[in-house]
Motif scaffolding. Structure first.
Motif, PDB file in Angstrom:
ATOM      1  N   PRO A 288      -0.180   9.251   7.568  1.00  0.00           N
ATOM      2  CA  PRO A 288      -0.895   8.340   6.791  1.00  0.00           C
ATOM      3  C   PRO A 288      -2.329   7.607   7.594  1.00  0.00           C
ATOM      4  N   TYR A 289      -2.324   7.696   8.935  1.00  0.00           N
ATOM      5  CA  TYR A 289      -3.335   7.339   9.681  1.00  0.00           C
ATOM      6  C   TYR A 289      -4.707   8.156   9.527  1.00  0.00           C
ATOM      7  N   SER A 290      -4.366   9.311   9.715  1.00  0.00           N
ATOM      8  CA  SER A 290      -5.521  10.204   9.794  1.00  0.00           C
ATOM      9  C   SER A 290      -5.711  10.876   8.445  1.00  0.00           C
ATOM     10  N   ASN A 291      -5.076  10.849   7.400  1.00  0.00           N
ATOM     11  CA  ASN A 291      -5.016  11.244   5.958  1.00  0.00           C
ATOM     12  C   ASN A 291      -4.603  12.812   6.142  1.00  0.00           C
ATOM     13  N   GLU A 292      -3.993  13.089   7.235  1.00  0.00           N
ATOM     14  CA  GLU A 292      -3.688  14.573   7.168  1.00  0.00           C
ATOM     15  C   GLU A 292      -2.681  14.895   6.019  1.00  0.00           C
ATOM     16  N   LEU A 293      -2.816  15.737   5.287  1.00  0.00           N
ATOM     17  CA  LEU A 293      -2.137  16.269   4.165  1.00  0.00           C
ATOM     18  C   LEU A 293      -0.920  17.145   4.499  1.00  0.00           C
ATOM     19  N   LEU A 294       0.030  16.862   3.653  1.00  0.00           N
ATOM     20  CA  LEU A 294       1.483  17.997   3.782  1.00  0.00           C
ATOM     21  C   LEU A 294       0.942  19.148   3.325  1.00  0.00           C
ATOM     22  N   PRO A 295       1.654  20.254   3.887  1.00  0.00           N
ATOM     23  CA  PRO A 295       1.329  21.748   3.286  1.00  0.00           C
ATOM     24  C   PRO A 295       1.682  21.862   1.806  1.00  0.00           C
ATOM     25  N   LYS A 296       2.874  21.106   1.413  1.00  0.00           N
ATOM     26  CA  LYS A 296       3.111  21.306   0.125  1.00  0.00           C
ATOM     27  C   LYS A 296       3.546  19.892  -0.422  1.00  0.00           C
ATOM     28  N   ILE A 297       3.128  19.375  -1.314  1.00  0.00           N
ATOM     29  CA  ILE A 297       3.421  17.947  -1.846  1.00  0.00           C
ATOM     30  C   ILE A 297       4.452  18.134  -3.179  1.00  0.00           C
ATOM     31  N   SER A 298       5.642  17.266  -2.993  1.00  0.00           N
ATOM     32  CA  SER A 298       6.466  17.007  -4.111  1.00  0.00           C
ATOM     33  C   SER A 298       7.341  15.732  -3.898  1.00  0.00           C
ATOM     34  N   SER A 299       6.785  14.904  -4.781  1.00  0.00           N
ATOM     35  CA  SER A 299       7.442  13.492  -4.638  1.00  0.00           C
ATOM     36  C   SER A 299       7.843  13.241  -5.977  1.00  0.00           C
ATOM     37  N   MET A 300       8.972  12.151  -6.021  1.00  0.00           N
ATOM     38  CA  MET A 300       9.519  11.607  -7.281  1.00  0.00           C
ATOM     39  C   MET A 300      10.165  10.396  -6.934  1.00  0.00           C
ATOM     40  N   ASP A 301       9.644   9.144  -7.844  1.00  0.00           N
ATOM     41  CA  ASP A 301      10.095   8.011  -7.596  1.00  0.00           C
ATOM     42  C   ASP A 301      10.136   7.311  -8.945  1.00  0.00           C
ATOM     43  N   TYR A 302      11.285   6.031  -8.957  1.00  0.00           N
ATOM     44  CA  TYR A 302      11.394   5.167 -10.223  1.00  0.00           C
ATOM     45  C   TYR A 302      10.739   3.845  -9.749  1.00  0.00           C
ATOM     46  N   PHE A 303      10.263   3.291 -10.548  1.00  0.00           N
ATOM     47  CA  PHE A 303       9.699   1.783  -9.865  1.00  0.00           C
ATOM     48  C   PHE A 303       9.698   0.957 -11.321  1.00  0.00           C
ATOM     49  N   LEU A 304       9.907  -0.393 -10.953  1.00  0.00           N
ATOM     50  CA  LEU A 304      10.144  -1.420 -11.860  1.00  0.00           C
ATOM     51  C   LEU A 304       9.161  -2.685 -11.433  1.00  0.00           C
ATOM     52  N   MET A 305       8.397  -3.082 -12.235  1.00  0.00           N
ATOM     53  CA  MET A 305       7.570  -4.291 -11.791  1.00  0.00           C
ATOM     54  C   MET A 305       7.829  -5.257 -12.996  1.00  0.00           C
ATOM     55  N   ILE A 306       8.187  -6.559 -12.154  1.00  0.00           N
ATOM     56  CA  ILE A 306       9.149  -7.603 -13.183  1.00  0.00           C
ATOM     57  C   ILE A 306       8.734  -8.923 -12.521  1.00  0.00           C
ATOM     58  N   GLN A 307       8.848  -9.682 -13.407  1.00  0.00           N
ATOM     59  CA  GLN A 307       8.654 -11.178 -13.085  1.00  0.00           C
ATOM     60  C   GLN A 307       9.582 -12.264 -13.851  1.00  0.00           C
ATOM     61  N   GLY A 308       9.971 -13.361 -13.378  1.00  0.00           N
ATOM     62  CA  GLY A 308      10.962 -14.286 -14.048  1.00  0.00           C
ATOM     63  C   GLY A 308      11.804 -15.054 -13.411  1.00  0.00           C
TER      64      GLY A 308
ATOM     65  N   GLU B 108       0.988  -1.169   0.020  1.00  0.00           N
ATOM     66  CA  GLU B 108       0.097   0.110  -0.046  1.00  0.00           C
ATOM     67  C   GLU B 108       0.886   1.380  -0.207  1.00  0.00           C
ATOM     68  N   LEU B 109       0.457   1.989  -0.722  1.00  0.00           N
ATOM     69  CA  LEU B 109       1.473   3.346  -0.976  1.00  0.00           C
ATOM     70  C   LEU B 109       0.436   4.685  -0.829  1.00  0.00           C
ATOM     71  N   LYS B 110       0.967   5.664   0.027  1.00  0.00           N
ATOM     72  CA  LYS B 110       0.379   6.901   0.130  1.00  0.00           C
ATOM     73  C   LYS B 110       1.383   8.043   0.151  1.00  0.00           C
ATOM     74  N   ILE B 111       1.067   8.935  -0.961  1.00  0.00           N
ATOM     75  CA  ILE B 111       1.975  10.239  -1.145  1.00  0.00           C
ATOM     76  C   ILE B 111       1.180  11.315  -0.839  1.00  0.00           C
ATOM     77  N   GLY B 112       1.858  12.316   0.015  1.00  0.00           N
ATOM     78  CA  GLY B 112       1.475  13.705   0.239  1.00  0.00           C
ATOM     79  C   GLY B 112       0.582  13.924   1.605  1.00  0.00           C
ATOM     80  N   PHE B 113       0.808  12.972   2.460  1.00  0.00           N
ATOM     81  CA  PHE B 113       0.093  12.820   3.946  1.00  0.00           C
ATOM     82  C   PHE B 113       1.419  12.950   4.852  1.00  0.00           C
ATOM     83  N   ASN B 114       1.015  13.961   5.838  1.00  0.00           N
ATOM     84  CA  ASN B 114       1.839  13.977   6.860  1.00  0.00           C
ATOM     85  C   ASN B 114       1.598  12.998   7.941  1.00  0.00           C
TER      86      ASN B 114
END
Length: 280
Positions: free
Chosen positions: A80-100, A72-78
């Motif tokens: 995550p339990y109460s869903n209180e938002l951050l005053p400013k949201i700026s997030s970046m990530d790289y991801f890879l979904m793979i099998q084999g 489970e992923l949450k972005i922008g929350f100060n």
């Protein structure tokens, strides 16, 4: 989906990309993954579910989730339990979904922690971008290119994870020392000073030298010489350049100093080393 195989190994690159968020993002439900997931936070922060709680993920945190792990992923929350938002949201990530089967073997070779802080290495990001670009090529994608890029990516991951796990006692200093180490490797052929290395890590000269010696067991300049000698050995063995040219290109101020240092480090003079490697 592109399936790539080599001998008995298979790699199925399901999805690979980067994501930038300036608004809240919430999967809203925990799911069991049908694939392996690799995610690297490069900017800002996020929260992920880990067994029975949320972990805060910062820039440099690597996520490794295997098949059937709960995600489970949450972005922008100060909070995550109460869903209180951050005053400013700026997030970046790289991801890879793979099998084999190749990934299964890689995963089984070592214990894989779900969250590991690693150095944000530009070489890893570069390979990640190349995999993204190759995956996006619809009509002229080459399976072998994707295969080798992906395997190189996982081997680079191993190196960065090993660096991170090199010493639990020193773990708080490893990232900044690796930052200095990378600077040395990038500038080994140049005449740089301890002040420049320290400035790169935002440390004083004495603090930079102390931490580097504590983590790696050698001084900054000793490591720089080690890198230069390694480069010189490669050029002596595989190029036709003169020994004087090699000394200059590898960052040594004089041939006399190069000759003395090379013999001290290898037990052979540069000419003896060339003779021995030429007549293998």
């Amino acid at each position: 989906m592109i399936e790539i195989s080599h001998s008995k190994d298979t790699l199925n690159v399901l999805s690979v990309d980067f994501a930038k968020h300036n608004k809240p993002y919430d999967i809203r439900q925990r799911t069991r993954l049908p694939h392996y997931l690799i995610r690297l936070q490069t900017e800002g922060c996020a929260h992920v579910w880990n067994e029975d709680h949320y972990d805060r993920i910062e820039a440099g945190d690597l996520l490794l989730y295997k098949i059937d792990d709960v995600y489970e992923l949450k972005i922008g929350f100060n909070n995550p339990y109460s869903n209180e938002l951050l005053p400013k949201i700026s997030s970046m990530d790289y991801f890879l979904m793979i099998q084999g089967t190749w990934v299964e073997d890689w995963w089984a070779a070592k214990d894989r922690n779900p969250v590991t802080p690693i150095r944000l290495d530009e070489r890893l990001i570069m390979i990640w971008r190349q995999i993204i670009q190759e995956k996006r090529r619809i009509h002229d994608s080459m399976e072998e290119v994707l295969q080798y890029l992906t395997k190189a990516f996982f081997l680079m991951l191993d190196r960065l994870i090993d660096e991170s796990n090199s010493s639990q006692a020193k773990s708080r200093y490893v990232p900044i020392c690796n930052h200095m180490k990378y600077y040395i490797e990038q500038h080994a052929t140049e005449l740089f000073t301890l002040q420049q290395v320290a400035d790169h890590a935002s440390l004083s000269i004495s603090r930079a030298g102390h931490l580097f010696k504590e983590v790696f067991g050698q001084t900054i300049m000793d490591y720089a010489i080690e890198v230069r000698i390694s480069m010189a050995c490669e050029r002596i063995e595989y190029s036709k350049m003169t020994l004087e040219q090699i000394a200059e290109l590898c960052g040594f101020q004089s041939y006399t100093y190069f000759h003395r240092t090379f013999k001290t480090r290898t037990g052979l003079s540069p000419s003896e080393y060339r003779d021995r490697t030429t007549h293998k």
